[in-house]
Design a protein around this motif. Sequence first.
Motif, PDB file in Angstrom:
ATOM      1  N   ASP A 187      -9.961  -2.155   7.312  1.00 37.45           N
ATOM      2  CA  ASP A 187     -10.992  -2.362   8.320  1.00 37.45           C
ATOM      3  C   ASP A 187     -10.557  -1.637   9.590  1.00 37.45           C
ATOM      4  N   ALA A 204      -2.278  -1.450  -2.556  1.00 43.94           N
ATOM      5  CA  ALA A 204      -3.372  -2.084  -3.294  1.00 43.94           C
ATOM      6  C   ALA A 204      -4.511  -1.091  -3.501  1.00 43.94           C
ATOM      7  N   LEU A 211       3.887   0.298   3.323  1.00 38.42           N
ATOM      8  CA  LEU A 211       2.683   0.321   2.494  1.00 38.42           C
ATOM      9  C   LEU A 211       2.463  -1.040   1.827  1.00 38.42           C
TER      10      LEU A 211
HETATM   11  N1  SAH Z   1      -6.643  -1.190   9.261  1.00 39.70           N
HETATM   12  C1  SAH Z   1      -5.786  -1.534   8.145  1.00 39.70           C
HETATM   13  C2  SAH Z   1      -4.408  -1.975   8.567  1.00 39.70           C
HETATM   14  C3  SAH Z   1      -3.577  -0.905   9.184  1.00 39.70           C
HETATM   15  S1  SAH Z   1      -1.959  -1.462   9.607  1.00 39.70           S
HETATM   16  C4  SAH Z   1      -6.468  -2.602   7.318  1.00 39.70           C
HETATM   17  O1  SAH Z   1      -7.415  -3.245   7.785  1.00 39.70           O
HETATM   18  O2  SAH Z   1      -6.048  -2.814   6.184  1.00 39.70           O
HETATM   19  C5  SAH Z   1      -1.053  -0.795   8.265  1.00 39.70           C
HETATM   20  C6  SAH Z   1      -0.561  -1.893   7.358  1.00 39.70           C
HETATM   21  O3  SAH Z   1      -1.620  -2.362   6.546  1.00 39.70           O
HETATM   22  C7  SAH Z   1       0.484  -1.431   6.374  1.00 39.70           C
HETATM   23  O4  SAH Z   1       1.781  -1.424   6.958  1.00 39.70           O
HETATM   24  C8  SAH Z   1       0.365  -2.467   5.289  1.00 39.70           C
HETATM   25  O5  SAH Z   1       1.002  -3.655   5.688  1.00 39.70           O
HETATM   26  C9  SAH Z   1      -1.128  -2.751   5.289  1.00 39.70           C
HETATM   27  N2  SAH Z   1      -1.845  -1.960   4.257  1.00 39.70           N
HETATM   28  C10 SAH Z   1      -2.778  -1.010   4.479  1.00 39.70           C
HETATM   29  N3  SAH Z   1      -3.276  -0.527   3.319  1.00 39.70           N
HETATM   30  C11 SAH Z   1      -2.659  -1.213   2.340  1.00 39.70           C
HETATM   31  C12 SAH Z   1      -2.747  -1.196   0.905  1.00 39.70           C
HETATM   32  N4  SAH Z   1      -3.583  -0.358   0.271  1.00 39.70           N
HETATM   33  N5  SAH Z   1      -1.958  -2.040   0.215  1.00 39.70           N
HETATM   34  C13 SAH Z   1      -1.118  -2.889   0.835  1.00 39.70           C
HETATM   35  N6  SAH Z   1      -0.996  -2.944   2.191  1.00 39.70           N
HETATM   36  C14 SAH Z   1      -1.756  -2.126   2.933  1.00 39.70           C
END
Ligand code: SAH
Length: 639
Positions: free
Chosen positions: A470, A586, A609
Amino acid sequence: MSLFDAFQPIAAIATTPQATQLLHPLCQSLGATLYVPETLPLSDTTICHYQGSLKAHLATIWPNNRAFIFCLATGAVTRLIAPLLKDKASDPAIIVIDPTGQYVISLCSGHQGGADRLAQLIAHHLHATPIITGASHHLNLPAIDLLGLPFGWRKGPGDWTGVSHAIASQKTIQVIQEAGSRLWQENLPQNHPFYFGFGEMGENARPEGRIWISATQRRFAEGSSLPKVQWYPRVLWVGIGCIRGTSQELIASAIQDVCQKYHLAEEAIAGIATIDIKADEVGIIQYCQEKQYPLLTYSADVLNTIDVPNPSDIVKEEVGTYSVAEAAAVYGANYWFSSQGNREQGTGNRKQIQFKKPLLVNKQIVKSEHEAVTIAIAQSELEYTGRTGKIYLVGIGPGSLEQITAAAKTAINEVDSIIGYSLYLDLIKPLQRSGQIIESLPITKEKKRAQRAIELAQWGLSVAVVSSGDCGIYGMAGLVLEELKNSNWDGNNPSIEVFPGITALQAAAARVGTPLMHDFCAISLSDLLTPWDVIKKRLTAAAMGDFVTALYNPRSQTRQTQIVEAQNIFLNYRNSNTPVALVRCAYRQDETIILTNLGEMLNYDIDMLTTVLIGNSSTFYYENWMITPRGYKQVDEQK
Ligand code: SAH
């Protein structure tokens, strides 16, 4: 929905109950009017009946709509529209959708009418396949007759079909660009057919088409076998001074004559600039209204700061500045830099205005019996787009394309420009449209990314700023709004729309079961922008409050200790057996999932990640599913 604004008004036509069912919700999202024959019942007040034959009805509504969507056989549609078609400059976009909603066909007016783009947008909306048969679309090239539209260029004369055909046949096209933005050149596929420059192309090489992009009026020789076209970026600023009461006619003919004399295209005029006491000069106002030119005015003091070739003592005596036309033309041509400078004023660090371009045409005086008008022309470096920019803040979900909302897909496909971190731009490549300006900036340059988006939008482009997950959760959306606030944004221009996405905690949760079933919170362990003491306080509160907790940004190469402290804080309040899921990437190709517990979680790899999901005191595992109960009281709520 504003995504479809550019195509309004839109009419849709269904002749069967199945087609009505398909088009009705689509029309509601699009803001289109749905017409059905009188024989079909009206299920909703937003649907309109048409009387008599569809052919006659179509003829009636044809002039009032810019796009038509049919859910009918293509053959039937072709026969219906054939008598109404005029030319590709004025015909509406024609879209046909099959009754199952699987295919969206761009049937007619693909380029200028916008049917190709509308078909793509509707297809994204319906999760359908767009059918586009124009050649440039498949060569991944911008359509040549749409090239300048994002930048507000005006289309000039030429053999557009000839040049388009040469491009479709993958012949070499010479591009001579003397004015306007070159951003479009930076986003071409590697094997594009364009040769940039005046010079010879080398032995035996000859262009088979030519594109001029300039403010100069070219005369294309008749009978030449080389197809040529011209675009006019709006870079000319006409500085004007006149005797009170000078007529619109004299102003118009004077500008026309001066342009002709200097071989400048009137289509390349961006706007008119003058002294503020002429802001109510009727002839100038009428002329600007008719031509739809902006009128910029400056005070005598401001105009007087510019050195001009022809200062006049008489003018100084009359209005307080040595020059009106020449100085105003130069100011107009630098309006972008000065408007940026003014914006900076609020923050106390006013930029020095850089007057980069010299005058193109020095002061010319045109007189009639009782009237006189003075004209000078300057050329700006950056063209005036005449458009109001907008920014879409788009969340693209955790990774795979299926996890993006239809609205976000549509937004990405619609905009002139996409800005984001390169990994995310790669993820959404299949959603991009040829001709879009794609700009990636490194992950650490978030602020720069936000500023660039704002700059492009203030200039008049539509821009999508993409974030993973998001955009409003540790994403770019907040940064853009903060930067807008710092630039004294009025809240409307550029306009903003936020497109939510599936955030990492939802994606991670979905992969392991239902850990977020009860009260939960998200905490980022990154102390780059937040003091660690604050983060610790929140971790303690979450642990104490028995919230299921998602840890974002848990560990990086330089931040190794935070996750250890976080674990210790939770162990003070929760059992070491509490379920913990470590979900990495994910919904991406290299996804890994580890189901562990609070005591042992640090025995596994955790990185940037990964999202760490810590259960509450009721969370349990059952057959490798992580489950948080819906509630704790033994009440049957389903009754
Ligand atoms: N705007 C993003 C968050 C960004 S901060 C959102 O709403 O998801 C970045 C962090 O998000 C990463 O360090 C990890 O903790 C998490 N993250 C983002 N994508 C991810 C994924 N595909 N799988 C697991 N964690 C994820």
